[in-house]
Design an enzyme around this catalytic site. Structure first.
Site, mmCIF file in Angstrom:
data_model
loop_
_atom_site.group_PDB
_atom_site.id
_atom_site.type_symbol
_atom_site.label_atom_id
_atom_site.label_comp_id
_atom_site.label_asym_id
_atom_site.label_seq_id
_atom_site.Cartn_x
_atom_site.Cartn_y
_atom_site.Cartn_z
ATOM 1 N N LEU A 117 10.886 -20.583 -4.470
ATOM 2 C CA LEU A 117 9.939 -19.648 -3.833
ATOM 3 C C LEU A 117 8.599 -19.796 -4.540
ATOM 4 O O LEU A 117 8.553 -19.879 -5.772
ATOM 5 C CB LEU A 117 10.447 -18.202 -3.992
ATOM 6 C CG LEU A 117 9.465 -17.087 -3.596
ATOM 7 C CD1 LEU A 117 9.265 -17.029 -2.089
ATOM 8 C CD2 LEU A 117 9.965 -15.720 -4.099
ATOM 9 N N ASP A 129 0.823 -1.205 0.000
ATOM 10 C CA ASP A 129 0.000 0.000 0.000
ATOM 11 C C ASP A 129 0.861 1.261 0.000
ATOM 12 O O ASP A 129 1.988 1.251 0.504
ATOM 13 C CB ASP A 129 -0.909 -0.026 1.239
ATOM 14 C CG ASP A 129 -2.073 0.948 1.110
ATOM 15 O OD1 ASP A 129 -2.429 1.303 -0.028
ATOM 16 O OD2 ASP A 129 -2.621 1.352 2.147
ATOM 17 N N HIS A 164 2.385 3.616 -9.043
ATOM 18 C CA HIS A 164 2.210 2.181 -9.330
ATOM 19 C C HIS A 164 3.395 1.646 -10.127
ATOM 20 O O HIS A 164 3.836 0.514 -9.925
ATOM 21 C CB HIS A 164 0.905 1.945 -10.101
ATOM 22 C CG HIS A 164 -0.328 2.290 -9.296
ATOM 23 N ND1 HIS A 164 -0.508 1.867 -8.005
ATOM 24 C CD2 HIS A 164 -1.423 3.030 -9.604
ATOM 25 C CE1 HIS A 164 -1.673 2.324 -7.551
ATOM 26 N NE2 HIS A 164 -2.246 3.042 -8.504
HETATM 27 C C1 IPE Z 1 -5.476 -2.805 -0.242
HETATM 28 O O1 IPE Z 1 -5.157 -1.449 -0.345
HETATM 29 C C2 IPE Z 1 -5.365 -3.464 -1.568
HETATM 30 C C3 IPE Z 1 -4.029 -3.557 -2.124
HETATM 31 C C4 IPE Z 1 -2.913 -3.188 -1.566
HETATM 32 C C5 IPE Z 1 -3.958 -4.173 -3.417
HETATM 33 P P1 IPE Z 1 -6.274 -0.314 -0.501
HETATM 34 O O2 IPE Z 1 -5.549 0.946 -0.615
HETATM 35 O O3 IPE Z 1 -7.210 -0.674 -1.603
HETATM 36 O O4 IPE Z 1 -7.059 -0.448 0.883
HETATM 37 P P2 IPE Z 1 -7.959 0.585 1.661
HETATM 38 O O5 IPE Z 1 -8.998 1.078 0.698
HETATM 39 O O6 IPE Z 1 -7.075 1.696 2.115
HETATM 40 O O7 IPE Z 1 -8.522 -0.192 2.816
HETATM 41 C C1 IPE Z 2 -1.551 0.208 -3.358
HETATM 42 O O1 IPE Z 2 -1.360 1.566 -3.349
HETATM 43 C C2 IPE Z 2 -1.769 -0.350 -4.751
HETATM 44 C C3 IPE Z 2 -3.148 -0.774 -5.002
HETATM 45 C C4 IPE Z 2 -4.136 -0.761 -4.162
HETATM 46 C C5 IPE Z 2 -3.419 -1.224 -6.355
HETATM 47 P P1 IPE Z 2 -2.573 2.577 -3.360
HETATM 48 O O2 IPE Z 2 -2.922 2.869 -4.773
HETATM 49 O O3 IPE Z 2 -3.692 2.098 -2.523
HETATM 50 O O4 IPE Z 2 -1.881 3.843 -2.709
HETATM 51 P P2 IPE Z 2 -2.520 4.844 -1.660
HETATM 52 O O5 IPE Z 2 -3.011 4.020 -0.494
HETATM 53 O O6 IPE Z 2 -3.633 5.549 -2.369
HETATM 54 O O7 IPE Z 2 -1.400 5.728 -1.285
HETATM 55 MG MG MG Z 3 -4.156 2.328 -0.535
#
Ligand code: IPE
Ligand code: IPE
Ligand code: MG
Length: 244
Positions: free
Chosen positions: A138, A27, A44
């Site tokens: 792995l 995240d 990303h």
């Molecule tokens: C969880 O992150 C999903 C992934 C890392 C793929 P999100 O950013 O979607 O989660 P919330 O919305 O903060 O709970």
């Molecule tokens: C995690 O990073 C990747 C996915 C959920 C695909 P985020 O896109 O949720 O990044 P933040 O949480 O908005 O910073």
């Molecule tokens: Mg996120």
């Protein structure tokens, strides 16, 4: 803790199979980019580079199973442009990395729903899984269109037995022969599960870090393993040396 000790931690025998199951909620890509005045998609892109570093670090350290949360079933709620970019990057990752993974003995599996993915992506997943099926160093599991609650409901629906399933039978139906999660890491500073591996993490040790996913790499994985190495897992019992 020395590198060799860390390798011993990563190689710990827990759920069978020799070596830890580490799961990561990757995240913070969006916030990493926004803080730098960049579009979220750039976060990303940098996140994909962190995936490569982390997979290699896990393999080097002797982690047995690594499950990465790449796209949740709730992430479909994001703008189309962001969703398409994520799907494109996932396709690119599979096409570029499968050969190298096969050469390094890394087995790739993708968990989650496939019926909402494009047919091109579905084919690339099948190809990557087939090309790496013999890997034993792995087991890399990538969660795409994944929801733990959905997977529990699906496993329940797939149960054909006449009796109520035992925990072991249900676990096999849900995840196959994959052991429970030993260590669950979430980057980005949030401390929640966001519908990831709810059943499999029943006794996982949780490690939350403020590092944003694009900045994650071997030192962060080592820090998490070091932290794991000094935890005392009790599974409901009392510490071994305690008198009653
Ligand atoms: C969880 O992150 C999903 C992934 C890392 C793929 P999100 O950013 O979607 O989660 P919330 O919305 O903060 O709970
Ligand atoms: C995690 O990073 C990747 C996915 C959920 C695909 P985020 O896109 O949720 O990044 P933040 O949480 O908005 O910073
Ligand atoms: Mg996120």
């Amino acid at each position: 803790m020395a590198k060799s000790d860390l390798r011993q931690v990563a190689a710990r025998e827990t759920g069978g199979g020799g070596g830890l199951h580490v799961a990561i909620i990757m995240d913070g890509n969006g916030r990493w980019a926004t803080a730098r005045g960049l579009p979220r998609i750039e976060g990303h892109r940098r996140g994909a580079a962190a995936v490569r570093r982390t997979v290699e670090a896990a393999r080097r350290l002797g982690v047995r199973t690594l499950t990465l949360y790449a796209f949740s079933s709730d992430n479909w709620r994001r703008p189309d442009e962001e969703v398409s970019a994520l799907m494109r990057m996932f396709l690119e990752y599979l096409r570029k990395e499968a050969d190298e993974c096969a050469a390094k003995g890394i087995r790739i599996s993708v968990i989650g729903r496939r019926d909402r993915l494009s047919s091109v992506l579905r084919r690339a997943i099948e190809q990557a899984e087939a090309d790496t099926a013999r890997g034993t160093s792995l087991h890399l599991r990538i969660a795409v269109d994944y929801s733990a609650r959905d997977s529990i409901v699906r496993a329940f629906g797939a149960w054909k037995g006449q009796h109520e399933p035992t925990r072991e039978e249900f676990a096999r139906l849900l995840a196959g022969p994959v052991p429970d999660v030993d260590l669950l890491i979430r980057t980005g500073g949030e401390q929640r599960l966001s519908d990831f591996l709810l059943w499999e993490s029943a006794y996982a040790e949780l490690h939350f870090t403020r590092a944003m996913w694009p900045d994650f790499g071997q030192p962060d994985l080592e820090a998490a393993l070091r932290d794991f190495g000094v935890r005392e897992r009790r599974f409901g019992a009392i510490p071994a040396a305690t008198a009653v």
